[in-house]
Scaffold this motif. Structure first.
Motif, PDB file in Angstrom:
ATOM      1  N   MET A  19       5.679  -4.227 -16.388  1.00  0.00           N
ATOM      2  CA  MET A  19       5.655  -3.127 -14.946  1.00  0.00           C
ATOM      3  C   MET A  19       4.785  -3.980 -13.458  1.00  0.00           C
ATOM      4  O   MET A  19       3.746  -4.722 -13.821  1.00  0.00           O
ATOM      5  N   ILE A  20       5.040  -3.719 -12.963  1.00  0.00           N
ATOM      6  CA  ILE A  20       3.988  -4.654 -11.571  1.00  0.00           C
ATOM      7  C   ILE A  20       3.134  -3.989 -10.958  1.00  0.00           C
ATOM      8  O   ILE A  20       3.385  -2.170 -11.520  1.00  0.00           O
ATOM      9  N   THR A  21       1.890  -4.105 -11.159  1.00  0.00           N
ATOM     10  CA  THR A  21       0.560  -2.923 -11.292  1.00  0.00           C
ATOM     11  C   THR A  21       0.255  -3.686  -9.836  1.00  0.00           C
ATOM     12  O   THR A  21       0.259  -5.247  -9.590  1.00  0.00           O
ATOM     13  N   ALA A  22      -0.615  -2.565  -9.030  1.00  0.00           N
ATOM     14  CA  ALA A  22      -1.805  -3.164  -7.892  1.00  0.00           C
ATOM     15  C   ALA A  22      -2.487  -2.068  -7.580  1.00  0.00           C
ATOM     16  O   ALA A  22      -2.617  -1.046  -8.503  1.00  0.00           O
ATOM     17  N   GLU A  23      -3.877  -2.800  -7.124  1.00  0.00           N
ATOM     18  CA  GLU A  23      -4.613  -1.471  -6.659  1.00  0.00           C
ATOM     19  C   GLU A  23      -4.539  -1.803  -5.211  1.00  0.00           C
ATOM     20  O   GLU A  23      -4.620  -2.860  -4.222  1.00  0.00           O
ATOM     21  N   ARG A  24      -5.266  -0.483  -4.843  1.00  0.00           N
ATOM     22  CA  ARG A  24      -5.583  -0.181  -3.335  1.00  0.00           C
ATOM     23  C   ARG A  24      -6.056  -1.035  -2.679  1.00  0.00           C
ATOM     24  O   ARG A  24      -7.343  -0.951  -3.339  1.00  0.00           O
ATOM     25  N   LYS A  25      -5.802  -1.132  -1.452  1.00  0.00           N
ATOM     26  CA  LYS A  25      -6.824  -2.047  -0.606  1.00  0.00           C
ATOM     27  C   LYS A  25      -7.997  -1.614  -0.361  1.00  0.00           C
ATOM     28  O   LYS A  25      -7.530   0.099  -0.273  1.00  0.00           O
ATOM     29  N   PRO A  26      -9.319  -2.372  -0.093  1.00  0.00           N
ATOM     30  CA  PRO A  26     -10.500  -0.681  -0.186  1.00  0.00           C
ATOM     31  C   PRO A  26     -10.308  -0.159   1.658  1.00  0.00           C
ATOM     32  O   PRO A  26      -9.801  -0.585   2.466  1.00  0.00           O
ATOM     33  N   PHE A  27     -10.593   0.849   1.833  1.00  0.00           N
ATOM     34  CA  PHE A  27     -10.030   2.131   2.676  1.00  0.00           C
ATOM     35  C   PHE A  27     -10.017   1.220   4.360  1.00  0.00           C
ATOM     36  O   PHE A  27      -9.819   1.068   4.632  1.00  0.00           O
ATOM     37  N   ASP A  28     -11.710   0.352   4.241  1.00  0.00           N
ATOM     38  CA  ASP A  28     -11.878  -0.218   5.847  1.00  0.00           C
ATOM     39  C   ASP A  28     -10.879  -1.499   6.215  1.00  0.00           C
ATOM     40  O   ASP A  28     -10.543  -1.049   7.090  1.00  0.00           O
ATOM     41  N   LYS A  29      -9.935  -2.128   4.778  1.00  0.00           N
ATOM     42  CA  LYS A  29      -9.093  -2.799   5.378  1.00  0.00           C
ATOM     43  C   LYS A  29      -7.963  -2.519   5.494  1.00  0.00           C
ATOM     44  O   LYS A  29      -7.425  -2.865   7.103  1.00  0.00           O
ATOM     45  N   ILE A  30      -7.842  -1.283   5.115  1.00  0.00           N
ATOM     46  CA  ILE A  30      -6.675  -1.084   5.304  1.00  0.00           C
ATOM     47  C   ILE A  30      -6.321   0.008   7.018  1.00  0.00           C
ATOM     48  O   ILE A  30      -5.505   0.025   7.991  1.00  0.00           O
ATOM     49  N   LEU A  31      -7.724   0.695   7.099  1.00  0.00           N
ATOM     50  CA  LEU A  31      -8.107   0.976   8.704  1.00  0.00           C
ATOM     51  C   LEU A  31      -8.437  -0.068   9.298  1.00  0.00           C
ATOM     52  O   LEU A  31      -7.418  -0.283  11.121  1.00  0.00           O
ATOM     53  N   GLY A  32      -8.468  -1.348   9.195  1.00  0.00           N
ATOM     54  CA  GLY A  32      -8.407  -2.649   9.643  1.00  0.00           C
ATOM     55  C   GLY A  32      -7.132  -2.821  10.577  1.00  0.00           C
ATOM     56  O   GLY A  32      -6.519  -3.075  11.758  1.00  0.00           O
ATOM     57  N   LEU A  33      -6.154  -3.060   8.967  1.00  0.00           N
ATOM     58  CA  LEU A  33      -4.285  -3.332   9.275  1.00  0.00           C
ATOM     59  C   LEU A  33      -3.448  -2.175  10.587  1.00  0.00           C
ATOM     60  O   LEU A  33      -3.093  -2.251  11.106  1.00  0.00           O
ATOM     61  N   VAL A  34      -4.306  -0.622  10.473  1.00  0.00           N
ATOM     62  CA  VAL A  34      -3.538   0.877  10.458  1.00  0.00           C
ATOM     63  C   VAL A  34      -3.334  -0.025  12.400  1.00  0.00           C
ATOM     64  O   VAL A  34      -3.674  -0.129  12.929  1.00  0.00           O
ATOM     65  N   GLY A  35      -5.173  -0.232  12.946  1.00  0.00           N
ATOM     66  CA  GLY A  35      -5.539  -0.571  14.190  1.00  0.00           C
ATOM     67  C   GLY A  35      -5.595   0.699  14.737  1.00  0.00           C
ATOM     68  O   GLY A  35      -6.263   1.713  14.409  1.00  0.00           O
ATOM     69  N   GLU A  36      -5.466   0.685  16.397  1.00  0.00           N
ATOM     70  CA  GLU A  36      -5.596   1.756  17.058  1.00  0.00           C
ATOM     71  C   GLU A  36      -3.996   2.887  17.358  1.00  0.00           C
ATOM     72  O   GLU A  36      -3.854   3.488  18.224  1.00  0.00           O
ATOM     73  N   SER A  37      -2.976   2.472  16.149  1.00  0.00           N
ATOM     74  CA  SER A  37      -1.691   2.882  15.606  1.00  0.00           C
ATOM     75  C   SER A  37      -1.928   4.799  16.224  1.00  0.00           C
ATOM     76  O   SER A  37      -2.674   5.519  15.485  1.00  0.00           O
ATOM     77  N   LYS A  38      -0.940   5.387  16.647  1.00  0.00           N
ATOM     78  CA  LYS A  38      -1.226   6.800  16.561  1.00  0.00           C
ATOM     79  C   LYS A  38      -0.229   7.224  15.514  1.00  0.00           C
ATOM     80  O   LYS A  38      -1.013   8.654  15.763  1.00  0.00           O
ATOM     81  N   LYS A  39       0.483   7.310  15.317  1.00  0.00           N
ATOM     82  CA  LYS A  39       1.431   7.585  14.225  1.00  0.00           C
ATOM     83  C   LYS A  39       1.221   6.209  12.959  1.00  0.00           C
ATOM     84  O   LYS A  39       2.197   5.741  13.363  1.00  0.00           O
ATOM     85  N   VAL A  40       0.522   7.099  12.195  1.00  0.00           N
ATOM     86  CA  VAL A  40       0.551   6.102  11.075  1.00  0.00           C
ATOM     87  C   VAL A  40       1.489   6.559   9.712  1.00  0.00           C
ATOM     88  O   VAL A  40       1.875   8.580  10.155  1.00  0.00           O
ATOM     89  N   LEU A  41       2.804   6.539   9.452  1.00  0.00           N
ATOM     90  CA  LEU A  41       2.934   7.169   7.930  1.00  0.00           C
ATOM     91  C   LEU A  41       2.607   6.645   6.756  1.00  0.00           C
ATOM     92  O   LEU A  41       2.658   4.518   6.720  1.00  0.00           O
ATOM     93  N   VAL A  42       1.980   7.217   5.586  1.00  0.00           N
ATOM     94  CA  VAL A  42       1.681   5.116   4.431  1.00  0.00           C
ATOM     95  C   VAL A  42       3.066   6.402   4.030  1.00  0.00           C
ATOM     96  O   VAL A  42       3.704   7.437   2.882  1.00  0.00           O
ATOM     97  N   ALA A  43       3.630   5.026   2.865  1.00  0.00           N
ATOM     98  CA  ALA A  43       4.123   5.501   2.276  1.00  0.00           C
ATOM     99  C   ALA A  43       4.718   4.604   0.431  1.00  0.00           C
ATOM    100  O   ALA A  43       4.366   3.803   0.773  1.00  0.00           O
ATOM    101  N   GLY A  44       4.427   5.701  -0.101  1.00  0.00           N
ATOM    102  CA  GLY A  44       4.477   5.740  -1.906  1.00  0.00           C
ATOM    103  C   GLY A  44       5.407   5.443  -2.116  1.00  0.00           C
ATOM    104  O   GLY A  44       6.523   5.057  -1.662  1.00  0.00           O
ATOM    105  N   CYS A  45       5.728   4.496  -3.630  1.00  0.00           N
ATOM    106  CA  CYS A  45       6.599   3.683  -3.979  1.00  0.00           C
ATOM    107  C   CYS A  45       6.777   4.586  -5.564  1.00  0.00           C
ATOM    108  O   CYS A  45       5.291   4.397  -6.314  1.00  0.00           O
TER     109      CYS A  45
END
Lengths: 183, 227
Positions: free
Chosen positions: B1-27
């Motif tokens: 199985m492929i495993t992953a770990e969630r990125k730190p929250f502040d890293k995710i915030l940085g990637l999302v930037g100023e976007s007004k509409k965010v979709l979090v897509a799970g698998c």
């Protein structure tokens, strides 16, 4: 981040209480005519082990100033380890809140038995004082009642307040938070 | 199985930037099983992003969804309506799913919410261990079912190095825990199977070009192709 303590601030606190212990302890506190703050709103669970990270977050998101889970004494869970699971999840939410820049003290895990009415009132007073110190949750949404929204978000795990048993509670789907209005 | 770990929250915030509409897509496949990126975790991250936005007085709409497998076009079709409405998609899938999403919705900003880390197995509940390096040429038949490619810290192919001591590797995990020496495990199991001679077989240098060192790989099953 929250403002400094405000003298007229009346916190809204959600308590996820286990049917077998803390909920009965709350009953006992009532029967004993003990004083505890009206800021406490209880959602009854069959076991705190049913509580998941998302239920705690949804309560905070809905504007609850503080949230705590009250389960059986460690080693005395009716389902053996539900309260230990709950403690792990509460600790995880503390970590998430810290990452977001919110005070981790806004969530907590307490343990008590059904005979501990005095402890129930003590915890309610203690936690309310702590939240008063922290000030209001900066995530307040107009027209959203934290209790109604948290209860709705936890509808799949919560027991109706008037149930005496935990048997055969149907699972209900989560309703979107935005549709939950005051009252 | 492929495993992953969630990125730190502040890293995710940085990637999302100023976007007004965010979709979090799970698998809902590998990353859901490793409790990192399924629908449940997508809902948690969405809630966190809403709380953070609320705290800082930003009007950000955050929704969540999940695909049965983000790495397959057909399953991405099922979530395309939600993707269309978003400014940015935070994908909690493995690197394969994130790239499938980015390719399928090429005009959208698709950012990773997790760090994909290994092909692992659950040793016990909520503990995963690396077990396969996808090297392209499996040697498990000669190594008693223990993979030296990923379980030996140096990926040695011809026995242990001098750093193996009492069955433990000289390398420790980042948490300071001991690692079993893969070649010690191989030797012990070969002995138990009465196949010690395999230890003394000369192996030619491994062809690493069959793994990721050989550039992007492609696999085609001719007999299964549509006609």
């Amino acid at each position: 981040m929250a403002d400094a303590a405000q003298p007229d601030f009346e916190p809204e606190i959600i308590v996820f209480a286990c049917h077998y212990c803390a909920y009965a302890a709350a009953d006992l506190a009532g029967v004993m005519r003990l004083d505890y703050p009206s800021s406490i709103r209880i959602i009854k669970l069959p076991c705190t082990g049913k509580l998941e990270v998302i239920h705690l977050l949804r309560a905070i998101e809905a504007g609850a100033d503080g949230v705590y889970a009250a389960g059986c004494l460690e080693g005395e869970c009716h389902y053996l380890k539900g309260n230990l699971w709950a403690r792990q999840r509460v600790n995880h939410v503390k970590k998430l809140l810290t990452e977001m820049g919110l005070e981790p003290e806004r969530v907590e895990m307490y343990n008590m038995s059904s005979a501990m009415g005095v402890r129930f009132a003590e915890v309610a007073n203690e936690f309310t004082a702590r939240i008063k110190e922290l000030g209001p949750n900066p995530v307040k949404r107009k027209g959203v009642s934290p209790y109604a929204a948290a209860r709705e978000a936890a509808s799949e795990i919560a027991l109706p307040e008037d149930t005496d048993t935990v048997a055969d509670q149907p699972n209900r789907p989560l309703a979107p938070l935005a549709t939950t209005k005051e009252g | 199985m492929i495993t992953a770990e969630r990125k730190p929250f502040d890293k995710i915030l940085g990637l999302v930037g100023e976007s007004k509409k965010v979709l979090v897509a799970g698998c809902d496949t590998c990353v859901a099983v490793c409790l990192t990126g399924g629908e449940k975790e997508a809902e948690i991250l969405a809630s966190e992003l809403r709380i953070e936005a609320g705290m800082n007085g930003r009007e950000t709409e955050v929704e969540h969804t999940s695909a049965i497998r983000q790495c397959e076009w057909e399953y991405l079709d099922l979530i395309s309506d939600k993707v269309d409405q978003a400014d940015v998609v935070v994908s909690l899938a493995c690197g394969i799913g994130i790239q499938s999403m980015a390719e399928k919705f090429a005009t959208k900003l698709v950012v990773p919410g997790v760090d994909t880390n290994m092909l692992g197995m659950p040793l016990e509940h909520a503990v995963w261990l690396e077990r396969c390096g996808a090297c392209g040429e499996c040697v498990l038949g000669e190594t008693a079912g223990v993979c030296p490619v990923v379980r030996c810290s140096k990926s040695l192919m011809n026995g242990p190095c001098g750093g193996s001591h009492e069955g433990k590797c000289e390398v420790k995990t980042p948490e300071g825990e001991e690692i079993d020496c893969a070649w010690h495990l191989i030797w012990e199991r070969l002995k138990a199977q009465g196949r010690e001679d395999l230890m003394f077989v000369d192996r030619p240098p491994k062809n690493w070009s069959k793994g990721s060192s050989g550039g992007p790989r492609k696999m085609v099953r001719v007999e299964a192709r549509p006609v």
